[in-house]
Design an enzyme around this catalytic site. Structure first.
Site, PDB file in Angstrom:
ATOM      1  N   THR A   1     -14.605 -38.414 -15.916  1.00 39.48           N
ATOM      2  CA  THR A   1     -15.379 -39.626 -15.586  1.00 39.48           C
ATOM      3  C   THR A   1     -14.533 -40.894 -15.684  1.00 39.48           C
ATOM      4  O   THR A   1     -14.779 -41.858 -14.960  1.00 39.48           O
ATOM      5  CB  THR A   1     -16.639 -39.761 -16.458  1.00 39.48           C
ATOM      6  OG1 THR A   1     -16.266 -40.015 -17.827  1.00 39.48           O
ATOM      7  CG2 THR A   1     -17.502 -38.506 -16.392  1.00 39.48           C
TER       8      THR A   1
ATOM      9  N   LEU B   1     -17.730 -44.389 -13.679  1.00 41.75           N
ATOM     10  CA  LEU B   1     -19.109 -44.054 -13.326  1.00 41.75           C
ATOM     11  C   LEU B   1     -19.411 -42.637 -13.814  1.00 41.75           C
ATOM     12  O   LEU B   1     -19.418 -41.680 -13.057  1.00 41.75           O
ATOM     13  CB  LEU B   1     -19.299 -44.197 -11.817  1.00 41.75           C
ATOM     14  CG  LEU B   1     -20.678 -44.600 -11.340  1.00 41.75           C
ATOM     15  CD1 LEU B   1     -21.266 -45.735 -12.185  1.00 41.75           C
ATOM     16  CD2 LEU B   1     -20.639 -45.023  -9.889  1.00 41.75           C
ATOM     17  N   HIS B   2     -19.677 -42.546 -15.132  1.00 43.57           N
ATOM     18  CA  HIS B   2     -19.796 -41.245 -15.800  1.00 43.57           C
ATOM     19  C   HIS B   2     -20.857 -40.329 -15.170  1.00 43.57           C
ATOM     20  O   HIS B   2     -20.551 -39.254 -14.670  1.00 43.57           O
ATOM     21  CB  HIS B   2     -20.148 -41.438 -17.281  1.00 43.57           C
ATOM     22  CG  HIS B   2     -19.257 -42.371 -18.027  1.00 43.57           C
ATOM     23  ND1 HIS B   2     -17.997 -42.019 -18.453  1.00 43.57           N
ATOM     24  CD2 HIS B   2     -19.446 -43.656 -18.439  1.00 43.57           C
ATOM     25  CE1 HIS B   2     -17.444 -43.038 -19.104  1.00 43.57           C
ATOM     26  NE2 HIS B   2     -18.306 -44.038 -19.099  1.00 43.57           N
ATOM     27  N   ASP B   3     -22.108 -40.751 -15.266  1.00 44.86           N
ATOM     28  CA  ASP B   3     -23.229 -39.840 -14.987  1.00 44.86           C
ATOM     29  C   ASP B   3     -23.315 -39.346 -13.544  1.00 44.86           C
ATOM     30  O   ASP B   3     -23.668 -38.181 -13.321  1.00 44.86           O
ATOM     31  CB  ASP B   3     -24.546 -40.493 -15.414  1.00 44.86           C
ATOM     32  CG  ASP B   3     -24.585 -40.760 -16.918  1.00 44.86           C
ATOM     33  OD1 ASP B   3     -23.779 -40.154 -17.654  1.00 44.86           O
ATOM     34  OD2 ASP B   3     -25.415 -41.567 -17.363  1.00 44.86           O
TER      35      ASP B   3
END
Length: 311
Positions: free
Chosen positions: A192, A239-241
């Site tokens: 991520t 933008l992890h998720d």
């Protein structure tokens, strides 16, 4: 046929963008969305799910609020990252509908029971709700195709030197998920932190010019501020998720490895650490698909392409 998914999240700027991406993708059938405490308090994350679905005109999707605290610990929130509301930045609509009159675990169980085929659980917050589901409904394990989580790291943490935030909030829950025997896919910080959105990407999203792409750009404007701190060494905001949803849509954008992952629940310095047996030193059989790299430009292009859905 669209892939049935259950989304468990704690919005959160990047969770909100994961919802946007999922609902713009005809390949996915979002059966229900549940909220967990994490990025903000349980009341606020639930409200943020309702606000996002109101914005996206998807008030048909059942929503339920989840556990108010981790299994064995007090709640930690990331208000320094996500602001007072959990989604600071844009002006989001007030919810025009109410959550279901049941808990997140009850809604998850009902969704699994009623699905004709196994459901993929996507969990982008602490694993509390998923762990409670697994422990309270062993008879439904066979109805879960896989669990795709945003959490953990092979290397450095982002909340402590060793731990990523989602796992650190509830390591006991994460341990239950990894030990469940159900296939787990892990989007940790190793991947991520490479999925960074640069200022020019945000402007590209804004230029798409529909109400949703504009809100996404405004979410990113706010999210970028926290990540400008020199200590991170970032060019943009990770933008992890949305990596979880992007992996379901285009797994070819990601490089991953099959490894055993354990969760440290006791360590003096390492509570919440995901211990990834990269070199097969433990003799344990792999229990997770661990993402390690991403085609950043391909990831950005996917987001830009799907944001046009909301024209």
């Amino acid at each position: 046929m669209a892939l049935p998914i259950l989304l468990d999240c704690d919005p959160g700027h990047d969770d909100a963008i994961a919802i946007v991406l999922a609902l713009a993708s005809p390949e996915l059938d979002v059966k229900a969305i549940t909220s967990s405490a994490g990025n903000q308090t349980p009341e606020k994350t639930l409200r943020n799910v309702l606000r996002m679905l109101t914005l996206l005109n998807r008030t048909d999707i059942p929503v339920a609020g989840g556990a108010v605290k981790p299994l064995m610990r007090e709640l930690i929130i990331a208000d320094n990252v996500h602001g007072e509301s959990g989604l600071d930045g844009p002006a989001l609509p007030e919810p025009t509908f109410a959550p279901q009159n049941c808990t997140a675990v009850e809604l998850m169980a009902k969704t699994l029971r009623e699905s004709a085929e196994p459901v993929t659980i996507v969990s982008t917050g602490p694993q509390t709700n998923v762990a409670l589901l697994l422990n309270s409904h062993p008879e439904l394990h066979s109805k879960i195709a896989r669990i795709v989580i945003m959490g953990g790291a092979m290397g450095l943490g982002n909340w402590t030197p060793a731990a990523e935030f989602n796992i650190y909030v509830d390591p006991e829950a994460a341990e239950i998920v990894f030990q469940s025997g159900i296939p787990v896919v892990m989007a940790g910080l190793d991947v991520t932190h490479k999925a960074q959105i640069h200022v020019e990407d945000t402007e590209r999203f804004r230029a798409i010019g529909n109400p949703v792409s504009t809100i996404v750009a405004e979410l990113l404007d706010f999210f970028l501020e926290y990540h400008k701190d020199e200590k991170w060494g970032f060019v943009g905001a990770p933008l992890h998720d949305p990596c979880t949803i992007a992996w379901l849509l285009k797994p070819e954008l990601f490089t991953s490895v099959e490894r055993w992952v354990g969760v440290e629940t006791q360590g003096k310095y390492t509570q919440g650490m995901t211990v990834v047996d990269y070199y097969y030193l433990t003799g344990n059989k792999p229990n997770a698909t661990v993402m390690v790299d991403v085609d950043r430009q391909g990831f950005v292009d996917l987001l830009a392409d799907r944001l046009k859905f909301y024209a």
